[in-house]
Design a protein around this motif. Structure first.
Motif, short mmCIF file in Angstrom:
data_model
loop_
_atom_site.label_atom_id
_atom_site.label_comp_id
_atom_site.label_asym_id
_atom_site.label_seq_id
_atom_site.Cartn_x
_atom_site.Cartn_y
_atom_site.Cartn_z
N ASP A 183 0.82 -1.22 0.00
CA ASP A 183 0.00 0.00 0.00
C ASP A 183 0.85 1.27 0.00
O ASP A 183 0.42 2.32 0.48
CB ASP A 183 -0.96 0.01 1.20
N ASN A 184 2.04 1.14 -0.58
CA ASN A 184 2.96 2.27 -0.63
C ASN A 184 3.25 2.61 -2.08
O ASN A 184 3.95 1.86 -2.77
CB ASN A 184 4.27 1.91 0.10
N PRO A 185 2.74 3.74 -2.58
CA PRO A 185 2.97 4.09 -3.98
C PRO A 185 4.44 4.30 -4.30
O PRO A 185 4.87 4.10 -5.44
CB PRO A 185 2.17 5.39 -4.17
N GLU A 186 5.23 4.68 -3.31
CA GLU A 186 6.66 4.86 -3.55
C GLU A 186 7.32 3.53 -3.89
O GLU A 186 8.23 3.48 -4.74
CB GLU A 186 7.33 5.49 -2.33
N ASP A 187 6.89 2.46 -3.25
CA ASP A 187 7.43 1.13 -3.58
C ASP A 187 7.07 0.74 -5.00
O ASP A 187 7.87 0.13 -5.72
CB ASP A 187 6.89 0.08 -2.61
N LEU A 188 5.86 1.10 -5.41
CA LEU A 188 5.43 0.81 -6.78
C LEU A 188 6.33 1.54 -7.78
O LEU A 188 6.79 0.95 -8.76
CB LEU A 188 3.96 1.21 -6.97
N VAL A 189 6.56 2.79 -7.53
CA VAL A 189 7.41 3.59 -8.43
C VAL A 189 8.83 3.05 -8.44
O VAL A 189 9.47 2.95 -9.49
CB VAL A 189 7.38 5.07 -8.03
N GLU A 190 9.33 2.65 -7.29
CA GLU A 190 10.69 2.12 -7.22
C GLU A 190 10.81 0.83 -8.03
O GLU A 190 11.85 0.58 -8.65
CB GLU A 190 11.07 1.86 -5.75
N PHE A 191 9.76 0.02 -8.04
CA PHE A 191 9.75 -1.20 -8.84
C PHE A 191 10.02 -0.90 -10.31
O PHE A 191 10.73 -1.63 -11.00
CB PHE A 191 8.39 -1.90 -8.69
#
Length: 293
Positions: A183-191
């Protein structure tokens, strides 16, 4: 020459088939991704490993690899000099690199007329009429491959972020995707920083699954993808009697969603892309060797 190799490499995996000179496949194997434009060095390593494993599966000594010619149909071979670079560093006795579309068409319709669409991590199309072939697409994830698993996965991540920001309506699919990234958009972007087309494509089946449940975001993504696929098919100018074969991991998911015009043309492929590579290898190498005897 005892054997020939057929190799089919894309953004997700590389498959190899070892065959006798009459085309009988005696060993098959699979390894990692082999898109030569995305990662030439990694693709070479996976190609050689798939070939080695195919020899082992056939009960043959991999030391025969330098004595064996190969036809390789590879994603990324249609642009730049990647084809020539790879041919220079492969260990086979003769290496002939073709596009993944060329071996797919050979497998699907044999040497006759017809058309095929590769619908997998990437997308590519090819038709043959009166012995003349025409290719469409296959330009890669960044500027092409519309309707591909990679683009569907990328679109899903984009819609997930838009839903998080409240810009677009969310759905159970976007909620499930965000949950994958804690539930962390920053993790999504980092992916996405180091993700390759196959990494994006891994999310595509989830879109089809949720579309079956009526998910609004999933159906929006697929409606766009199907429009892109049918636009490419339209350029092939298929007649009412021209066979159309769908290939690739997403083919069975796309088939029932195409319009009636294209569903009416669908025919099961004679063989898959790997079979096409083997057939081409037999024709190019084995028959050529016979002609010189």
């Amino acid at each position: 020459m005892k054997f020939v190799l057929g190799i089919d490499g894309g953004g997700t995996s590389c498959r190899a088939a070892l065959a006798t000179v009459d085309g009988t496949v005696v060993g098959r194997a699979k390894s990692g991704a082999a898109n030569i434009r995305t990662d030439l060095t990694g693709a070479r390593a996976n190609i050689v490993e798939a070939a080695r494993q195919a020899f082992v599966a056939a009960g043959q000594d991999p030391e025969l690899i330098p004595q064996t010619p190969a036809i390789l149909g590879l994603a990324g071979a249609n642009v730049g000099t990647y084809r020539q670079q790879l041919e220079a560093i492969l260990p086979f006795s003769v290496s002939r690199v073709e596009t993944d579309a060329e071996i797919a068409l050979e497998g699907a319709v044999g040497s006759g007329d017809g058309a095929m669409a590769i619908l997998g991590t990437g997308t590519a199309y090819m038709a043959r009429k009166n012995g003349k072939s025409r290719a469409i697409g296959g330009w890669g994830f960044q500027v092409g491959d519309q309707g591909s698993g990679a683009r569907i996965g990328r679109d899903l991540l984009e819609q997930t972020l838009l839903a998080y920001d409240g810009i677009r309506q969310g759905s159970p699919l976007t909620q499930a995707m965000l949950a994958i990234f804690r539930d962390n958009p920053e993790d999504l972007v980092e992916f996405t920083t180091n993700a390759k087309p196959g990494d994006f494509g891994g999310f595509a089946p989830k879109v089809f699954e949720h579309a079956e449940k009526g998910d609004i975001v999933a159906n929006w993504i697929l409606d766009k993808a199907i429009t892109d696929v049918e636009a490419a098919l339209g350029v092939l100018d298929l007649g009412d009697d021209d066979p159309l074969c769908l290939l690739g991991g997403l083919a069975p998911l796309y088939a029932p969603r195409l319009s009636a015009r294209y569903r009416a043309l669908l025919k099961p492929p004679l063989d898959d892309a790997l079979g096409g590579a083997v057939q081409m290898a037999v024709r190019v190498f084995a028959k050529a060797a016979e002609a010189t005897r």
